[in-house]
Design an enzyme around this catalytic site. Sequence first.
Site, PDB file in Angstrom:
ATOM      1  N   GLU A 249       0.898  -1.167   0.000  1.00 41.10           N
ATOM      2  CA  GLU A 249       0.000   0.000   0.000  1.00 41.10           C
ATOM      3  C   GLU A 249       0.928   1.207   0.000  1.00 41.10           C
ATOM      4  O   GLU A 249       1.576   1.483   1.016  1.00 41.10           O
ATOM      5  CB  GLU A 249      -0.887   0.010   1.264  1.00 41.10           C
ATOM      6  CG  GLU A 249      -1.797  -1.200   1.409  1.00 41.10           C
ATOM      7  CD  GLU A 249      -2.929  -1.227   0.401  1.00 41.10           C
ATOM      8  OE1 GLU A 249      -3.220  -0.180  -0.189  1.00 41.10           O
ATOM      9  OE2 GLU A 249      -3.505  -2.300   0.186  1.00 41.10           O
ATOM     10  N   CYS A 283      -2.243   9.002   2.935  1.00 37.51           N
ATOM     11  CA  CYS A 283      -1.925   8.483   1.594  1.00 37.51           C
ATOM     12  C   CYS A 283      -3.014   8.855   0.602  1.00 37.51           C
ATOM     13  O   CYS A 283      -2.728   9.250  -0.526  1.00 37.51           O
ATOM     14  CB  CYS A 283      -1.749   6.976   1.642  1.00 37.51           C
ATOM     15  SG  CYS A 283      -3.150   6.110   2.359  1.00 37.51           S
TER      16      CYS A 283
HETATM   17  P1  NAP Z   1       8.487   5.015   4.429  1.00 30.85           P
HETATM   18  O1  NAP Z   1       9.578   5.970   4.711  1.00 30.85           O
HETATM   19  O2  NAP Z   1       8.487   4.314   3.128  1.00 30.85           O
HETATM   20  O3  NAP Z   1       8.516   3.945   5.652  1.00 30.85           O
HETATM   21  C1  NAP Z   1       7.572   2.916   5.773  1.00 30.85           C
HETATM   22  C2  NAP Z   1       8.157   1.784   6.621  1.00 30.85           C
HETATM   23  O4  NAP Z   1       9.196   1.123   5.877  1.00 30.85           O
HETATM   24  C3  NAP Z   1       8.814   2.271   7.925  1.00 30.85           C
HETATM   25  O5  NAP Z   1       8.579   1.320   8.934  1.00 30.85           O
HETATM   26  C4  NAP Z   1      10.286   2.316   7.556  1.00 30.85           C
HETATM   27  O6  NAP Z   1      11.143   2.210   8.669  1.00 30.85           O
HETATM   28  C5  NAP Z   1      10.376   1.081   6.687  1.00 30.85           C
HETATM   29  N1  NAP Z   1      11.563   1.052   5.819  1.00 30.85           N
HETATM   30  C6  NAP Z   1      12.324   2.083   5.394  1.00 30.85           C
HETATM   31  N2  NAP Z   1      13.338   1.620   4.619  1.00 30.85           N
HETATM   32  C7  NAP Z   1      13.214   0.280   4.578  1.00 30.85           C
HETATM   33  C8  NAP Z   1      13.964  -0.777   3.959  1.00 30.85           C
HETATM   34  N3  NAP Z   1      15.052  -0.539   3.227  1.00 30.85           N
HETATM   35  N4  NAP Z   1      13.557  -2.039   4.135  1.00 30.85           N
HETATM   36  C9  NAP Z   1      12.452  -2.315   4.886  1.00 30.85           C
HETATM   37  N5  NAP Z   1      11.724  -1.359   5.497  1.00 30.85           N
HETATM   38  C10 NAP Z   1      12.090  -0.084   5.340  1.00 30.85           C
HETATM   39  O7  NAP Z   1       7.064   5.713   4.547  1.00 30.85           O
HETATM   40  P2  NAP Z   1       6.549   6.791   5.614  1.00 30.85           P
HETATM   41  O8  NAP Z   1       7.257   8.087   5.389  1.00 30.85           O
HETATM   42  O9  NAP Z   1       6.557   6.203   6.971  1.00 30.85           O
HETATM   43  O10 NAP Z   1       5.012   6.935   5.168  1.00 30.85           O
HETATM   44  C11 NAP Z   1       4.571   7.855   4.213  1.00 30.85           C
HETATM   45  C12 NAP Z   1       4.313   7.182   2.885  1.00 30.85           C
HETATM   46  O11 NAP Z   1       3.439   6.073   3.065  1.00 30.85           O
HETATM   47  C13 NAP Z   1       3.591   8.107   1.918  1.00 30.85           C
HETATM   48  O12 NAP Z   1       4.135   7.949   0.632  1.00 30.85           O
HETATM   49  C14 NAP Z   1       2.155   7.614   1.969  1.00 30.85           C
HETATM   50  O13 NAP Z   1       1.407   7.923   0.815  1.00 30.85           O
HETATM   51  C15 NAP Z   1       2.351   6.139   2.157  1.00 30.85           C
HETATM   52  N6  NAP Z   1       1.164   5.516   2.752  1.00 30.85           N
HETATM   53  C16 NAP Z   1       0.388   4.714   1.964  1.00 30.85           C
HETATM   54  C17 NAP Z   1      -0.776   4.156   2.475  1.00 30.85           C
HETATM   55  C18 NAP Z   1      -1.663   3.282   1.630  1.00 30.85           C
HETATM   56  O14 NAP Z   1      -2.522   2.600   2.188  1.00 30.85           O
HETATM   57  N7  NAP Z   1      -1.489   3.254   0.308  1.00 30.85           N
HETATM   58  C19 NAP Z   1      -1.148   4.433   3.795  1.00 30.85           C
HETATM   59  C20 NAP Z   1      -0.320   5.242   4.568  1.00 30.85           C
HETATM   60  C21 NAP Z   1       0.835   5.780   4.038  1.00 30.85           C
HETATM   61  P3  NAP Z   1      11.821   3.532   9.343  1.00 30.85           P
HETATM   62  O15 NAP Z   1      10.689   4.305   9.933  1.00 30.85           O
HETATM   63  O16 NAP Z   1      12.737   2.954  10.359  1.00 30.85           O
HETATM   64  O17 NAP Z   1      12.521   4.270   8.256  1.00 30.85           O
END
Ligand code: NAP
Length: 481
Positions: A249, A283
């Site tokens: 997602e 999101c």
């Molecule tokens: P993110 O930076 O991509 O992080 C998401 C998760 O992935 C965090 O737990 C992060 O850990 C982890 N992560 C980071 N690098 C990783 C790697 N190399 N391997 C495995 N895991 C890793 O996203 P965010 O800033 O928290 O959230 C915002 C984004 O999420 C936006 O783009 C939003 O649109 C999207 N989102 C989508 C939905 C949907 O349902 N489509 C819902 C909510 C949010 P760390 O925190 O330790 O970096």
Amino acid sequence: MYVQLGGGTVEKEREALTVFDPTTGEAIDTVPALTKADIDRAVETAAEGQREWAAKPQTERNRILRHFAELLLSRRAELGELLCRENGKRIAEAEEEFDTVAALVESYCDKASHLYGVSLPNGTDATNCHGDMIVTRHEPVGVVACLLPFNFPVELCGHKIAPALAAGNAVIIKPPSDCPLAIIRLVDCLHEAGVPAGAAQVVTGRGSVIGDTLVSHPGIAAITMTGGTETGAHIAEVAAKNLTRCYFELGGNDAFVVMDDADIDWTIGQALEGRANNAGQVCCASKRFIVHESVFGAFTDKLILALKGLKIGDPMDRSMDIGGMISEKARDEVVRQIRRTVEQGAKLVYGGEPQGKNFLIPAVLTNVTGAMDVARDMEIFGAVFPIMTFRTAEEALALVNNCPYGLNSAVFSRDMAKAISFAERVQAGSVIVNGGSNYRTATMPFGGYKKSGVGREGSSHTLLEFTQEKSYVLRNVLGNL
Ligand code: NAP
């Protein structure tokens, strides 16, 4: 705060990550920065925990999970405050996340109780299997890695762990590093309710450090991740080595289309709900406003008037309409994105000023064109309203679909046939007719077209994704009835 890992306890005195209250900058707690060796241990223990959990009858798993939901609701006030403090979101929004988890648990327990396999009619094949009986069962996949974003960590955790656990899997939860505390407490509630320690674990540490070890581990059967598109694509690449099944997602740049016959007063309320909720860090927030030129003036004036009436500040104060953002850095990034859009020719007609450590006055941008980054692939994770205009429905549709994302979308018109015909041509996972795109229920299949994701989440849909169907072939057991 400690975390329970592999059945043991990892004390916070280990090398730690500090969790801050983003509104004040005050350190609230620390969590262990786990190592790659810790992740290996967690996955090994999860395999054992999964066998123990899956061996319980469905009724017993359901009883435990429902007890977990009761525990969460009984601690709603305390846990909601913790989430509010570590995240900066309004207290009411924080509390509602726990309600959603409880609803999801109820819904998936019901669904798992009726997860039937099939019995195949015999004698329909031209082969020599006419005396055989073939039945199928949905079995758990094994250990599921659940990776969570910062914006709705608890609610989105529910969307992953409720189906995974109800189906008899173990879960390893990777919370966001900015706000892991409420998730750790949620996992404590799972254990207290009776989920074996090995079947539900939380691993803290930066995704950039421990992420690859987790998602590339051969002991992980499925990955369910919500977060940014770039992170998702990286995980898909790493997980491909083991052909691990992945559900994503991801990001969005949802369109909010206002036709010439729309009820403008209604659209304003929906625009605020769609864009200002969770300080714009959603999101499926409406992120591109595509407004018919004949109503552009009325829409923009009324929007600015409504925004002037919103109260922004202390997320613990229930009278506030908009709380804080996840960090000062995230807020400053939105300010930078506004500046970049202005440099590309847009006009900032309202707001956009930073306030305090992590607040932002919502911004309204006009003179936005389809050629600008904000109209295409630049997702702004904050309360910014970029407005474009159109003359014909075809022009509006081109703007909507001129984007690599396709999560939700919104179209407003008093003519239902016109709205539905438009919706049919929109490339998005959901189209909300006469409502903002910030719309998701626990049951609907939620997910994206294009780079917004792979798979659908929601209790009408998810469960099979965390199971694998096995055929049981009983040879020569049937006579010629
Ligand atoms: P993110 O930076 O991509 O992080 C998401 C998760 O992935 C965090 O737990 C992060 O850990 C982890 N992560 C980071 N690098 C990783 C790697 N190399 N391997 C495995 N895991 C890793 O996203 P965010 O800033 O928290 O959230 C915002 C984004 O999420 C936006 O783009 C939003 O649109 C999207 N989102 C989508 C939905 C949907 O349902 N489509 C819902 C909510 C949010 P760390 O925190 O330790 O970096």
